[in-house]
Design a protein around this motif. Structure first.
Motif, mmCIF file in Angstrom:
data_model
loop_
_atom_site.group_PDB
_atom_site.id
_atom_site.type_symbol
_atom_site.label_atom_id
_atom_site.label_comp_id
_atom_site.label_asym_id
_atom_site.label_seq_id
_atom_site.Cartn_x
_atom_site.Cartn_y
_atom_site.Cartn_z
ATOM 1 N N ILE A 190 0.863 -1.151 -0.085
ATOM 2 C CA ILE A 190 0.032 -0.081 -0.205
ATOM 3 C C ILE A 190 0.817 1.219 -0.107
ATOM 4 C CG2 ILE A 190 -1.936 -0.929 0.924
ATOM 5 C CD1 ILE A 190 -1.169 0.010 3.780
ATOM 6 N N PHE A 191 0.343 2.282 -0.681
ATOM 7 C CA PHE A 191 1.215 3.517 -0.745
ATOM 8 C C PHE A 191 0.638 4.834 -0.258
ATOM 9 C CE2 PHE A 191 1.119 0.299 -4.272
ATOM 10 C CZ PHE A 191 2.605 0.231 -4.670
ATOM 11 N N GLN A 192 1.383 5.706 -0.094
ATOM 12 C CA GLN A 192 1.173 6.837 0.594
ATOM 13 C C GLN A 192 -0.362 7.700 -0.290
ATOM 14 O OE1 GLN A 192 4.446 9.925 0.505
ATOM 15 N NE2 GLN A 192 3.174 11.529 1.505
ATOM 16 N N HIS A 193 -0.059 7.850 -1.638
ATOM 17 C CA HIS A 193 -1.219 8.238 -2.401
ATOM 18 C C HIS A 193 -2.133 7.392 -3.099
ATOM 19 C CE1 HIS A 193 0.628 12.075 -1.545
ATOM 20 N NE2 HIS A 193 1.619 11.864 -1.981
ATOM 21 N N PHE A 194 -2.265 6.110 -2.474
ATOM 22 C CA PHE A 194 -3.052 5.143 -2.714
ATOM 23 C C PHE A 194 -3.258 4.462 -3.928
ATOM 24 C CE2 PHE A 194 -5.153 9.176 -0.827
ATOM 25 C CZ PHE A 194 -4.906 8.802 0.585
ATOM 26 N N ASN A 195 -2.752 5.104 -4.996
ATOM 27 C CA ASN A 195 -2.513 4.612 -6.215
ATOM 28 C C ASN A 195 -3.782 3.494 -6.660
ATOM 29 O OD1 ASN A 195 0.006 5.271 -5.804
ATOM 30 N ND2 ASN A 195 1.098 3.647 -6.777
ATOM 31 N N LEU A 196 -5.031 4.316 -6.724
ATOM 32 C CA LEU A 196 -6.154 3.530 -7.087
ATOM 33 C C LEU A 196 -6.546 3.963 -8.512
ATOM 34 C CD1 LEU A 196 -8.561 4.401 -4.015
ATOM 35 C CD2 LEU A 196 -7.053 2.165 -4.342
ATOM 36 N N LEU A 197 -7.256 3.085 -9.097
ATOM 37 C CA LEU A 197 -7.649 3.284 -10.470
ATOM 38 C C LEU A 197 -9.169 4.031 -10.473
ATOM 39 C CD1 LEU A 197 -7.202 -0.527 -11.683
ATOM 40 C CD2 LEU A 197 -5.674 1.601 -12.257
ATOM 41 N N ARG A 230 -14.553 -12.938 -2.597
ATOM 42 C CA ARG A 230 -13.383 -12.647 -2.160
ATOM 43 C C ARG A 230 -13.553 -10.961 -1.783
ATOM 44 N NH1 ARG A 230 -9.844 -12.987 1.871
ATOM 45 N NH2 ARG A 230 -7.636 -12.019 1.427
ATOM 46 N N VAL A 231 -14.056 -10.304 -2.776
ATOM 47 C CA VAL A 231 -14.208 -8.728 -2.660
ATOM 48 C C VAL A 231 -15.164 -8.369 -1.457
ATOM 49 C CG1 VAL A 231 -15.125 -6.740 -3.788
ATOM 50 C CG2 VAL A 231 -13.607 -8.182 -4.907
ATOM 51 N N ASN A 280 -11.558 -2.058 -7.896
ATOM 52 C CA ASN A 280 -10.364 -1.694 -7.367
ATOM 53 C C ASN A 280 -9.563 -3.060 -6.725
ATOM 54 O OD1 ASN A 280 -8.454 0.941 -7.906
ATOM 55 N ND2 ASN A 280 -10.885 1.317 -7.692
ATOM 56 N N ILE A 281 -10.678 -3.543 -5.946
ATOM 57 C CA ILE A 281 -10.008 -4.634 -5.032
ATOM 58 C C ILE A 281 -10.057 -5.835 -5.941
ATOM 59 C CG2 ILE A 281 -10.881 -6.072 -3.041
ATOM 60 C CD1 ILE A 281 -12.375 -3.461 -1.971
ATOM 61 N N ALA A 282 -10.960 -5.827 -6.886
ATOM 62 C CA ALA A 282 -10.814 -7.303 -7.497
ATOM 63 C C ALA A 282 -9.845 -7.236 -8.517
ATOM 64 C CB ALA A 282 -12.149 -7.391 -8.485
ATOM 65 N N PHE A 283 -9.034 -6.047 -8.939
ATOM 66 C CA PHE A 283 -8.273 -5.885 -10.243
ATOM 67 C C PHE A 283 -6.962 -7.059 -9.901
ATOM 68 C CE2 PHE A 283 -4.467 -3.711 -12.041
ATOM 69 C CZ PHE A 283 -4.999 -4.131 -13.236
ATOM 70 N N LEU A 295 -7.096 -9.779 -8.699
ATOM 71 C CA LEU A 295 -7.716 -11.176 -9.147
ATOM 72 C C LEU A 295 -8.063 -11.270 -10.495
ATOM 73 C CD1 LEU A 295 -10.201 -10.886 -5.862
ATOM 74 C CD2 LEU A 295 -8.073 -12.246 -5.983
ATOM 75 N N GLU A 296 -8.356 -10.351 -11.083
ATOM 76 C CA GLU A 296 -8.450 -10.439 -12.389
ATOM 77 C C GLU A 296 -7.138 -10.840 -13.040
ATOM 78 O OE1 GLU A 296 -10.149 -6.925 -14.338
ATOM 79 O OE2 GLU A 296 -11.602 -6.657 -12.704
ATOM 80 N N ILE A 297 -6.104 -9.955 -12.937
ATOM 81 C CA ILE A 297 -4.945 -10.376 -13.466
ATOM 82 C C ILE A 297 -4.528 -11.722 -12.952
ATOM 83 C CG2 ILE A 297 -2.451 -9.850 -13.138
ATOM 84 C CD1 ILE A 297 -3.176 -6.925 -12.616
ATOM 85 N N LYS A 298 -4.799 -12.360 -12.033
ATOM 86 C CA LYS A 298 -4.380 -13.784 -11.570
ATOM 87 C C LYS A 298 -5.266 -14.748 -12.319
ATOM 88 C CE LYS A 298 -3.502 -16.635 -7.394
ATOM 89 N NZ LYS A 298 -3.629 -16.622 -6.065
ATOM 90 N N GLY A 299 -6.432 -14.377 -12.754
ATOM 91 C CA GLY A 299 -7.290 -15.225 -13.510
ATOM 92 C C GLY A 299 -8.409 -15.871 -12.662
#
Length: 341
Positions: A87-94, A120-121, A102-105, A107-111
Motif C-alpha cells: 500500500i502506498f502514500q497516495h493510494f494508487n487507485l484506479l 473475496r471482494v 479496484n479490490i478485484a483487480f 484477482l482479475e490479473i491472476k485469472g
C-alpha cells in the motif's frame, strides 16, 4: 520470514554514484509488525522496494517467505509478488473503477473466476470497514476510505507480507489512528507480517513490535520498540523518540518554567511497562521532607506496554534531593536531573 544480507542499492546519476542502501543486514520475523523510520533521503523507500524487487539490489541477497527473490526468473518473480501486498502514500487507485473493481483487480490479473472474485471482494470490504461503499468511485471517498480500499486490494491474493510505504503520511491524525488500528487488527486476524516505513515516531509507537532507524542508507539502530523508547543510543533515534515523549509544546512549556525563579531541581523520570502504574510521587512525599511539583507528564502505549515520561520539580536540602534521586533509581525508574537550582 524476511532476511536481507549485505543488501546494497547504488544509483548512477549525473553527479556520480548514490548509495541509497548501504550494506544492510536485517531479519523480520513471521507475524510481526516491523517499522523502518528515517528522514527523507535516508533510503527507507528504496529498502522496502527491494523486498518485492521493484528495485533490484546492486549486491546482497533478499529472502522473503523462503524464496530468494533476487534469483527468481520474471515468471517466478510475478508469482512470488502475489504473496507480497503493498500500500502506498497516495493510494494508487484506479479512478475509473469502483471500490469493488479496484479490490478485484489483482484477482482479475491472476485469472480468478468472477464468482470467486465477488466472494473475496465482499470479504475484504467487510474486513476493512467499507460495507455499502463497493459501488462508489475513489473520487467519492475520504482519504481514509481510499487507503482502506488500498489495503483491501493489497490483501486480495492472501499475501503473507504487507508492505506499507508511508501509508498514513497523507492522512490527518484521527484518520491515521484508524488506519493503524485496522493494520493491527489485520495483523492479529490474519497473522500477516507487516513492514512499514515512516518518518513519524507516533506510527512506530502505536503499532510496531520492532523498529529500525535509517540514516544515509544505513541502519544505525534497531530493536524492540519499548527498548528503543527507553534507551535510544543514537542521536537520530533520540530525535525521533522526542517526537512522542517530548513534543514541541512540552519543550516550550518546560523552557518557560525553567526561566522562573525558585523552580528548584527539575527531574525527568522515565517509566516503562508496569512502572507507569506505581504511586512513586506519593511514596517520595511520604518518605522525604521535600517539596515536589509535577510540571509535565505523558504516558504512551506501545505494542509491548506503556512508556511514560514525567517532569517534576524538587526543592529542599541538597542531601535530601540526592537521597530522592537515589531512591527513584532504586525503584528501577530512570531519572535525569535536567536543571539544578
Amino acid at each position: 520470514m524476511i532476511t536481507l544480507s549485505k543488501i546494497a542499492k547504488v544509483f548512477n546519476t549525473k553527479d556520480g554514484e548514490v548509495k541509497a542502501v548501504d550494506n544492510i543486514d536485517l531479519t523480520i520475523d513471521k507475524g510481526e509488525i516491523f517499522g523502518v523510520i528515517g528522514y527523507s533521503g535516508a533510503g527507507k523507500s528504496t529498502l522496502i522496494r527491494l523486498l518485492n524487487m521493484l528495485e533490484a539490489p546492486t549486491s546482497g541477497t533478499v529472502e522473503v517467505a523462503g524464496k530468494s527473490m533476487h534469483t527468481l526468473s520474471r515468471q517466478k518473480l510475478r508469482a512470488a509478488r502475489q504473496e507480497i501486498g503493498m500500500i502506498f502514500q497516495h493510494f494508487n487507485l484506479l479512478w475509473s473503477r469502483t471500490v469493488a473493481e479496484n479490490i478485484a483487480f489483482p484477482l482479475e490479473i491472476k485469472g480468478v473466476s468472477k464468482t470467486e472474485q465477488k466472494e473475496r471482494v465482499n470479504e475484504l470490504i467487510k474486513l476493512v470497514g467499507l460495507e455499502g461503499r463497493g459501488g462508489s468511485y475513489p473520487s467519492q471517498l475520504s482519504g481514509g476510505q481510499k487507503q482502506r480500499v488500498g489495503i483491501a486490494r493489497a490483501l486480495a491474493n492472501n499475501p503473507q507480507v504487507l508492505l506499507c510505504d508511508e501509508a498514513t503520511s497523507a492522512l490527518d491524525p484521527k484518520t491515521t489512528d484508524s488506519i493503524l488500528d485496522l493494520l493491527v487488527d489485520i495483523n492479529k486476524k490474519l497473522g500477516l507480517t507487516i513492514v512499514l516505513i515512516t518518518h513519524e515516531m507516533h506510527v512506530i509507537r502505536k503499532i510496531c513490535h520492532r523498529v529500525a532507524v535509517m540514516e544515509s542508507g544505513k541502519i544505525v539502530e534497531q530493536g524492540d520498540v519499548l527498548d528503543i523508547f527507553r534507551r535510544p543510543k543514537q542521536e537520530m533515534t533520540k530525535e525521533f523518540v522526542k517526537q512522542v515523549t517530548e513534543p514541541e509544546e512540552t519543550e516550550e512549556a518546560l523552557k518557560h518554567l525553567l526561566d522562573k525563579e525558585g523552580i528548584g531541581h527539575v527531574l525527568q523520570l522515565t517509566f516503562v511497562g508496569g512502572d507507569t502504574q506505581r504511586p512513586l510521587i506519593t511514596d517520595i512525599v511520604r518518605k522525604f521532607d521535600v517539596n515536589i511539583s509535577i510540571l509535565q507528564g505523558k504516558i504512551s502505549q506501545t505494542q509491548h506496554g506503556s512508556y511514560g515520561s514525567l517532569f517534576i520539580s524538587l526543592s529542599g536540602e541538597e542531601k535530601l534531593i540526592t537521597d530522592v534521586v537515589d531512591y527513584i533509581k532504586s525503584q528501577q525508574v530512570e531519572v535525569e536531573v535536567i536543571h539544578s537550582a
